[in-house]
Scaffold this active site. Structure first.
Site, PDB file in Angstrom:
ATOM      1  N   SER A 110      43.738  31.757  37.555  1.00  0.00           N
ATOM      2  CA  SER A 110      44.197  32.190  38.880  1.00  0.00           C
ATOM      3  C   SER A 110      44.375  31.005  39.829  1.00  0.00           C
ATOM      4  O   SER A 110      43.718  29.976  39.689  1.00  0.00           O
ATOM      5  CB  SER A 110      43.195  33.172  39.491  1.00  0.00           C
ATOM      6  OG  SER A 110      42.982  34.260  38.634  1.00  0.00           O
TER       7      SER A 110
HETATM    8  N1  SAH Z   1      39.156  34.428  35.825  1.00  0.00           N
HETATM    9  C1  SAH Z   1      40.084  33.828  34.900  1.00  0.00           C
HETATM   10  C2  SAH Z   1      41.467  34.440  35.047  1.00  0.00           C
HETATM   11  C3  SAH Z   1      41.920  35.010  33.758  1.00  0.00           C
HETATM   12  S1  SAH Z   1      43.409  35.954  33.794  1.00  0.00           S
HETATM   13  C4  SAH Z   1      40.079  32.319  34.979  1.00  0.00           C
HETATM   14  O1  SAH Z   1      39.415  31.750  35.861  1.00  0.00           O
HETATM   15  O2  SAH Z   1      40.714  31.700  34.134  1.00  0.00           O
HETATM   16  C5  SAH Z   1      42.794  37.573  33.454  1.00  0.00           C
HETATM   17  C6  SAH Z   1      42.084  37.791  32.146  1.00  0.00           C
HETATM   18  O3  SAH Z   1      41.753  39.173  32.067  1.00  0.00           O
HETATM   19  C7  SAH Z   1      42.903  37.474  30.896  1.00  0.00           C
HETATM   20  O4  SAH Z   1      42.236  36.490  30.169  1.00  0.00           O
HETATM   21  C8  SAH Z   1      42.943  38.810  30.146  1.00  0.00           C
HETATM   22  O5  SAH Z   1      42.868  38.673  28.741  1.00  0.00           O
HETATM   23  C9  SAH Z   1      41.717  39.510  30.692  1.00  0.00           C
HETATM   24  N2  SAH Z   1      41.697  40.967  30.557  1.00  0.00           N
HETATM   25  C10 SAH Z   1      42.714  41.869  30.707  1.00  0.00           C
HETATM   26  N3  SAH Z   1      42.262  43.121  30.476  1.00  0.00           N
HETATM   27  C11 SAH Z   1      40.928  43.013  30.179  1.00  0.00           C
HETATM   28  C12 SAH Z   1      39.900  43.945  29.843  1.00  0.00           C
HETATM   29  N4  SAH Z   1      40.126  45.264  29.751  1.00  0.00           N
HETATM   30  N5  SAH Z   1      38.663  43.475  29.617  1.00  0.00           N
HETATM   31  C13 SAH Z   1      38.380  42.146  29.694  1.00  0.00           C
HETATM   32  N6  SAH Z   1      39.313  41.218  29.986  1.00  0.00           N
HETATM   33  C14 SAH Z   1      40.570  41.633  30.238  1.00  0.00           C
END
Ligand code: SAH
Length: 267
Positions: free
Chosen positions: A105
């Site tokens: 993000s």
């Molecule tokens: N906080 C992260 C942002 C990751 S983007 C960072 O600092 O890098 C959002 C993430 O949510 C992705 O990796 C995606 O795979 C995950 N995601 C989507 N649906 C999900 C679910 N049901 N349970 C767990 N993770 C999920």
């Protein structure tokens, strides 16, 4: 948060170890293990705190972010969470690809969401996010920032390759409290680690799963990008209040956002 970007053409001239790391046909778990062994770029100045301070100073100049959150962001080396080839962009206010079609993000979005969590009644009283559940570990960057603001962090990721990558990324940091990383479907939360004072989703769903409400402690606050009728995806804040011995959840909608989708099941 933005659409996944393609790796720049300049990667073709990457050094041998970088080429090995980025070869798409390599098994991701092997590649992430290799990445942990690779030397990080040196001589780029990225390891100095000054470059993080400059990113935080730019955010501070906007005058709308929480100071404790900015201090935590100044302490976490964001370039350690992205591929070496993208490290030079790590302190710009931009989302970057982390593989599997997902992104880390934007710093301003991380600062804004964590600021909204810190402004919740419980967190204001404690000066801490307390026990936190993060849904969507991704590369682990936001989990590291949260770890500096919380008593306990549990972070769930549905993509095993990212869960593994986050583990390696976080192991490299000397965090006072290591986040507990779970590979699983975050839509069901993690009851065994709850209840939580703060819940934050890094992926956007059609609704707020019932399990998250059930695992949000009284006085707790949840923030999640969620579909809102007629407005696309917005940041939704839910406070778990107790009035006259009965629980109620107060919902407020904030600005429009565009997060990767919250999906069911694991990969
Ligand atoms: N906080 C992260 C942002 C990751 S983007 C960072 O600092 O890098 C959002 C993430 O949510 C992705 O990796 C995606 O795979 C995950 N995601 C989507 N649906 C999900 C679910 N049901 N349970 C767990 N993770 C999920």
């Amino acid at each position: 948060m933005s659409a996944p970007k393609r790796f720049p053409a300049s990667l073709k001239s990457a050094t041998a170890p970088q080429r090995e790391l980025l070869m798409p046909q390599r098994h991701l778990r092997q590649a992430t293990a290799d990445a942990a062994r690779l030397a990080r770029p040196s001589g780029t100045g990225l390891d100095s705190g000054a470059v993080r301070e400059r990113m935080v100073a730019r955010l501070r100049a906007e005058g709308k972010f929480d100071e404790q959150v900015l201090a935590a962001m100044a302490a976490v080396p964001r370039h350690e969470f992205v591929d070496s080839a993208l490290a030079a962009q790590a302190y710009e206010d931009t989302a970057l690809p982390i593989g599997h079609g997902q992104t880390i993000s934007k710093p301003s979005v991380v600062a804004h969401m964590l600021g909204l969590l810190m402004a919740g009644g419980g967190a204001r009283q404690r000066g801490s996010l307390g026990r936190v559940l993060e849904i969507g570990t991704g590369c682990g960057y936001q989990a590291a920032v949260i770890a500096l603001l919380a008593r306990q962090v549990t972070s769930i990721e549905r993509v095993q390759g990212l869960h593994d990558k986050a583990r390696l990324n976080l192991q490299r940091l000397a965090l006072p409290r290591a986040p507990r990383l779970i590979w699983g479907d975050g839509r069901i939360g993690h009851a065994a680690s709850g209840p939580f004072d703060s819940i934050i989703a890094a992926a956007g769903g059609e609704d707020i799963p019932q399990a998250w409400l059930a695992q949000l402690a009284p006085g707790g606050r949840l923030i999640a990008p969620t579909a809102a009728s007629g407005r696309g995806q917005v940041l939704v804040v839910l406070d778990h209040l107790v009035e006259g011995g009965a629980s109620c959840w107060v919902r407020s909608e904030h600005e429009a956002v565009l997060f990767v989708p919250l999906k069911s099941g694991v990969l």
